[in-house]
Design an enzyme around this catalytic site. Structure first.
Site, PDB file in Angstrom:
ATOM      1  N   GLY A  61     -12.519  83.826  38.918  1.00 50.41           N
ATOM      2  CA  GLY A  61     -12.792  82.781  37.947  1.00 50.41           C
ATOM      3  C   GLY A  61     -11.704  82.688  36.902  1.00 50.41           C
ATOM      4  N   ALA A  65     -20.606  85.187  36.069  1.00 49.53           N
ATOM      5  CA  ALA A  65     -21.832  84.573  35.550  1.00 49.53           C
ATOM      6  C   ALA A  65     -22.154  83.303  36.306  1.00 49.53           C
ATOM      7  CB  ALA A  65     -21.673  84.250  34.062  1.00 49.53           C
ATOM      8  N   TYR A  90     -30.061  78.497  31.139  1.00 56.10           N
ATOM      9  CA  TYR A  90     -28.791  79.234  31.087  1.00 56.10           C
ATOM     10  C   TYR A  90     -28.723  80.102  29.835  1.00 56.10           C
ATOM     11  CZ  TYR A  90     -23.851  80.040  30.092  1.00 56.10           C
ATOM     12  OH  TYR A  90     -22.661  80.623  29.754  1.00 56.10           O
ATOM     13  N   LYS A 145     -28.586  84.313  29.638  1.00 56.70           N
ATOM     14  CA  LYS A 145     -27.510  85.076  29.008  1.00 56.70           C
ATOM     15  C   LYS A 145     -28.044  85.967  27.884  1.00 56.70           C
ATOM     16  CE  LYS A 145     -23.661  84.848  29.797  1.00 56.70           C
ATOM     17  NZ  LYS A 145     -22.836  85.660  30.727  1.00 56.70           N
ATOM     18  N   ASP A 178     -22.442  81.009  23.133  1.00 60.32           N
ATOM     19  CA  ASP A 178     -23.072  80.369  21.975  1.00 60.32           C
ATOM     20  C   ASP A 178     -24.448  79.810  22.319  1.00 60.32           C
ATOM     21  OD1 ASP A 178     -21.252  78.480  23.510  1.00 60.32           O
ATOM     22  OD2 ASP A 178     -22.377  77.014  22.323  1.00 60.32           O
TER      23      ASP A 178
END
Length: 281
Positions: A9, A59, A124, A128, A101
Site C-alpha cells: 500500500g 487496513a 470504518y 479503527k 481521525d
C-alpha cells in the site's frame, strides 16, 4: 527485525523505503504473506520471526463499502489488529498502529486532542477505534498514530482523482464544510519511523500542518498543477455518501511536541512536493 504490514500500500511502501534508507533491518508483508485475520497464522508468523517492532499499516479503508461489508471491515481492522497486538505483547515486541481521525465524532471547531472523547460515526471509524482499544489492552509497548486525508504517489487518492477529473471537466463540486489536514505519505512515514525507533509509547496525531477543506485542497492542487478547472464549494448534505463523515477532522499535535517529535511540514508544501513527484513518475 521491524515488520511492516500493508507493504504494498501507499503508506506501508513508503515506510519500507525509509527503513531501507535508514539501514534498519525490516520485512514488508501484505495479505499474500500473512492473513492477519487468521489468529493461528499470526501466532505462527511470530514464532518463526524475531519481531522487535510491528508497524501495522494494513487496513480496510473503503469507508463507504464498509457500511455493507461490516463483517469484513471489523475482521481486518479490529480482529486482525487484535491478533497482532496479542502476539506483540507475548513476544515483548513494540507495536505501532496507524489509526484515523474517524474515531472522533467531528463536533466543534477545535483540534481534537489525543484524549478527546471518541464517537466514530461510521463502521470504518468504529473498527479503527476498536483496533486502538485492542492495541492498548494487549500490547504494553505500543504507539498509536492517528492521521487523516493521506495522499501519495503509489495509490489513488483525492488529489489524484481531482487531477484526473480536471482533464475532462471545466468544473467540479467539492465539499467545503469538512475541515482537516491533508497528509503526504512520505512525510508521515518519516514520523512513523522516528516514533517506532523510540520508546516513547503512547498516542500521537500525525498530519501535515495547517487545516483546510476538501474544496480548498482541490483548488490548491489545480493551481499547482496548472489546471483551470473551477471548484464549486458545496455542503456535505449536498453530496450524500453511504458512510457519515466527521465535519471536524482537525487533530492537535500537542502529544508530538511534548514527546519531542518533529511536526510534519505545512500541507501546501506537501501538496507541491507531491505534484512535482507525480510529474517525474
Amino acid at each position: 527485525m521491524f515488520i511492516v504490514s500493508g507493504a504494498k500500500g501507499q503508506l506501508g511502501s513508503d515506510v519500507c523505503a525509509l527503513l531501507k534508507e535508514k539501514n534498519i533491518p525490516h520485512t514488508g508483508i501484505d495479505i499474500d504473506d500473512l492473513d492477519i485475520t487468521d489468529e493461528k497464522a499470526v501466532e505462527e508468523f511470530f514464532s518463526k520471526n524475531e519481531v522487535s517492532c510491528f508497524i501495522h499499516c494494513a487496513a480496510y479503508t473503503a469507508v463507504d463499502k464498509a457500511v455493507s461489508q461490516e463483517e469484513l471491515c471489523m475482521a481486518v481492522n479490529y480482529k486482525g489488529t487484535r491478533n497482532i497486538a496479542v502476539q506483540c505483547g507475548k513476544h515483548n515486541a513494540k507495536m505501532l498502529y496507524v489509526s484515523t481521525d474517524y474515531v472522533f465524532g467531528g463536533v466543534g471547531t477545535e483540534p481534537h486532542e489525543t484524549y478527546s472523547p471518541k464517537n466514530p460515526l461510521s463502521v470504518y471509524g468504529k473498527s479503527k477505534y476498536l483496533g486502538e482499544k485492542a492495541v492498548e489492552e494487549h500490547c504494553k509497548k505500543h504507539f498509536i498514530v492517528r492521521t487523516s486525508w493521506v495522499f501519495g504517489e503509489k495509490n489513488t487518492n483525492f488529489i489524484a482523482t481531482m487531477l484526473r477529473l480536471s482533464e475532462t471537466r471545466d468544473e467540479v463540486n467539492v465539499v467545503s464544510d469538512q475541515i482537516g489536514s491533508p497528509t503526504y505519505s512520505k512525510d508521515l512515514a518519516r514520523l512513523i519511523c522516528d516514533i517506532a525507533e523510540s520508546e516513547k509509547y503512547g498516542t500521537y496525531h500525525g498530519t501535515n500542518e495547517g487545516f483546510c477543506s476538501w474544496s480548498d485542497l482541490a483548488e490548491k492542487a489545480f493551481k499547482l498543477a496548472g489546471r483551470s478547472t473551477r471548484v464549486n464549494p458545496i455542503k456535505t448534505d449536498e453530496y450524500p455518501t453511504a458512510a457519515k463523515r466527521p465535519l471536524n477532522s482537525r487533530l492537535s499535535k500537542t502529544s508530538l511536541d511534548e514527546a519531542g517529535f518533529e511536526r510534519l511540514p505545512e500541507w501546501e508544501y506537501a501538496v507541491k512536493k507531491y505534484i512535482i513527484n507525480l510529474k517525474r513518475c
